[in-house]
Scaffold this active site. Structure first.
Site, short mmCIF file in Angstrom:
data_model
loop_
_atom_site.label_atom_id
_atom_site.label_comp_id
_atom_site.label_asym_id
_atom_site.label_seq_id
_atom_site.Cartn_x
_atom_site.Cartn_y
_atom_site.Cartn_z
CE LYS B 81 -0.45 -0.48 3.51
NZ LYS B 81 -1.12 -0.10 2.54
CB SER B 156 -4.30 -0.16 4.54
OG SER B 156 -3.99 0.09 3.57
CB SER B 180 -4.13 2.65 1.86
OG SER B 180 -5.52 1.53 1.40
#
Lengths: 97, 476
Positions: B81, B156, B180
């Protein structure tokens, strides 16, 4: 109820400029969000239990050898938007006038 | 039908590398080619890294020399990420603010993965600064759900989820502040773990809510999630919030687990297909010998409100450091104040600005007692309710999300998007570990969309989550 004036003030505190159209949008959304989180105001927490904190621990670190001087200087200063040598260059904020 | 190398799990790929039926190079090439082919459509990656020849070679040598004793992640291509720092690479947190920021050091989790000779396919898209549940709030465009490209992958960590689900890598790291990792895992059919607060070092992760954030795995199986978690966990002198083993009382992992189900939370708002999948999964678990126990977690109904006070408060504090002075987006105005204001106004996207303002509001004098302190108190009560429940159950179960993946733009107003986190935020507020595991599909417009079952365990009892997660997988 949030007002556009309040939101504008918050934005100034947060060092953000909010345009006029966005100010109205944010204010309306704030009302909806605050109405939702406002349920907390009415939440009746058990007597004496409200201030409970998770078990806290102290985390201490022994003083050790610091890293070698200048080991990260070049890497960090490469990120500076503006530099003079290894120094970060910013606007002058104190004048002698 | 044999799987392509990029479709393998960590366990399968590690076995193939050891058996020499696959080379590290072939595994990398398969992932890299799939990423190049599919990314233009999915936008899972913000950047696909070129092959690191030395890392590939070093991984092959280690597999060849150490054979069975080589780490399982040796030579395994992972996606990371974009809010986790890899030295020398951009780490933008999908924000314009950090679009030009090149990491000056490795996050601790990256250091650990490099020590295992894992490979990095690229950095994945996300909601800006991890603020969102759909990956629609990235400064670099939305990520699409591989199961139906008209729908969101969740967020997310939506880029990481899409990359694993579409087999553009073997597994991935995400971060979880309010769901997330678990919510995108549920919406893309993966296993996703948020570990106990402090189990994994956050040194080198771009902070959102510091009392909530954890880095964790998104993987094709529960066992893969466990392997990745074991590789990255551990106390770290660079993150003083990390914890040592045995900080909390040890929990046994009984063969037959007592599963607590808070039925009172499953009323309104939960999709009927999700409920049916939950009930079917729980039924299969009881058939496998586990027992269901009705439990009550009354303060849960206030968890989301508490979360949307605490998280923006912490976010506005954390993001105060970004001011265009030392790094990142740095336009220049007339005065120093102009420099700050211009940098922040241009650098932050809409949702980030909204949450900064909300955080500034709940922390401001006159409101801090009504909102922030009340939320903090509710959080303590919630933690106690969970601890009490764990006196009579081993694990607590509910669905990860209210519904399967939604369409782009469907949750346009901020509040309806915030409601997406209703089941996942409690684990962050209590600091307890939680996992989402696929529990079947719900059909929408003729497409089968994955949904997930969510388990919470007591602090440091991740092993219980892996056990129940495997039980769900085996019951399918």
């Amino acid at each position: 109820m949030a007002t556009t004036e309040e939101v504008k003030k918050l934005a100034a505190l947060a060092r953000i400029t909010v345009g006029k159209a966005e100010l109205e949008k944010f204010t309306a959304e704030f009302d909806a969000i605050l109405a939702y989180v406002g349920q907390l105001e009415k939440l009746d927490l058990p007597q004496g239990k409200g201030g409970e904190k998770p078990a806290l621990r102290n985390v201490m670190r022994a003083d050790g050898e610091p890293h070698t001087a200048l080991a990260y200087t070049e890497k960090l200063s490469e990120q500076f938007p503006s530099r003079e040598g290894d120094a970060l260059s910013v606007k002058q904020i104190i004048t002698h006038d | 039908m044999t799987k392509k190398p990029n479709e393998l799990t960590i366990v399968e790929a590690a076995a193939a590398l050891r058996a020499r039926s696959l080379t590290v190079r072939e595994l990398w090439d398969a992932c890299y080619a799939a990423a190049q082919e599919k990314n233009p459509e999915l936008n899972a990656f913000l950047e696909i890294f070129p092959a690191d020849e030395r890392a590939i070679e070093a991984a092959q040598i280690r597999v060849d020399t150490d054979k069975e004793s080589a780490p399982l992640l040796c030579g395994i291509p992972l996606a990371i990420k974009d809010n986790i720092l890899i030295e020398g690479h951009i780490a933008s947190a999908a924000s314009k603010m950090l679009g030009n920021y090149r990491a000056t050091y490795d996050a601790t989790v990256i250091k650990k993965l490099k020590e295992q000779n894992a490979l990095f396919v690229g950095r994945t898209n996300m909601d800006e600064f991890a603020m969102g549940s759909s990956t629609e709030h990235s400064a670099y465009g939305v990520t699409k759900n591989p199961h139906d490209t008209s729908r969101v992958p969740g967020g997310s960590s939506g880029g990481s989820a899409a990359a694993v689900a579409a087999h553009l890598c073997i597994a991935a790291l995400g971060t979880d502040t309010g769901g997330s990792i678990r919510q995108p895992a549920a919406l893309t059919g993966l296993a996703g773990l948020k570990s106990t607060y402090g189990a994994v070092s956050r040194s080198g992760a771009i902070a959102l809510g510091s009392s909530l954030d954890q880095i964790g795995p998104l993987a094709k199986t529960v066992e893969d999630a466990r392997i990745l978690y074991e590789a990255i966990r551990g106390a770290d002198p660079l993150d003083s919030t990390t914890i040592t083993d045995g900080l909390y009382p040890a929990r046994e992992v009984p063969e037959n687990l007592r599963i607590g189900v808070p039925r009172h939370l499953l009323g309104e708002g939960v999709d009927s297909g999700v409920l049916a999948a939950l009930d079917a999964t729980l039924k299969r678990l009881t058939e496998a010998g586990h027992t269901l126990v009705d439990i009550e977690l009354p303060t849960s109904s206030h968890a989301l409100a508490s979360y949307y006070v605490i998280m923006p408060a912490e976010a506005s504090t954390n993001l105060a450091r970004l001011d265009g002075i030392r790094y990142g987006h740095a336009p220049r105005g007339k005065t120093l104040l102009d420099d700050y204001v211009l940098s922040r106004t241009e650098g932050f996207g809409e949702e980030t600005r909204r949450r900064i303002l909300l955080g500034t509001f709940v922390l401001s004098s006159g409101y801090i007692d009504a909102y922030y302190r009340k939320a903090d108190a509710a959080r303590a009560v919630l933690r106690r309710e969970y601890n009490d429940a764990f006196q009579k159950v081993d694990v607590i179960a509910f669905p990860t999300t209210l519904s399967p993946a939604f369409k782009f733009g469907e949750k346009g107003d901020p509040l309806s998007l915030y409601l997406e986190d209703i089941f996942t935020v409690t684990a962050n507020l209590t600091g307890m570990p939680a996992i989402s595991v696929p529990m079947g599909t719900v059909e929408r417009d003729g497409k089968k969309l994955p949904v997930g079952i969510h388990f919470t365990a007591p602090h440091q009892a991740e092993e219980i989550l892996f056990t129940i997660g495997r039980a769900v997988e085996n019951s399918r």
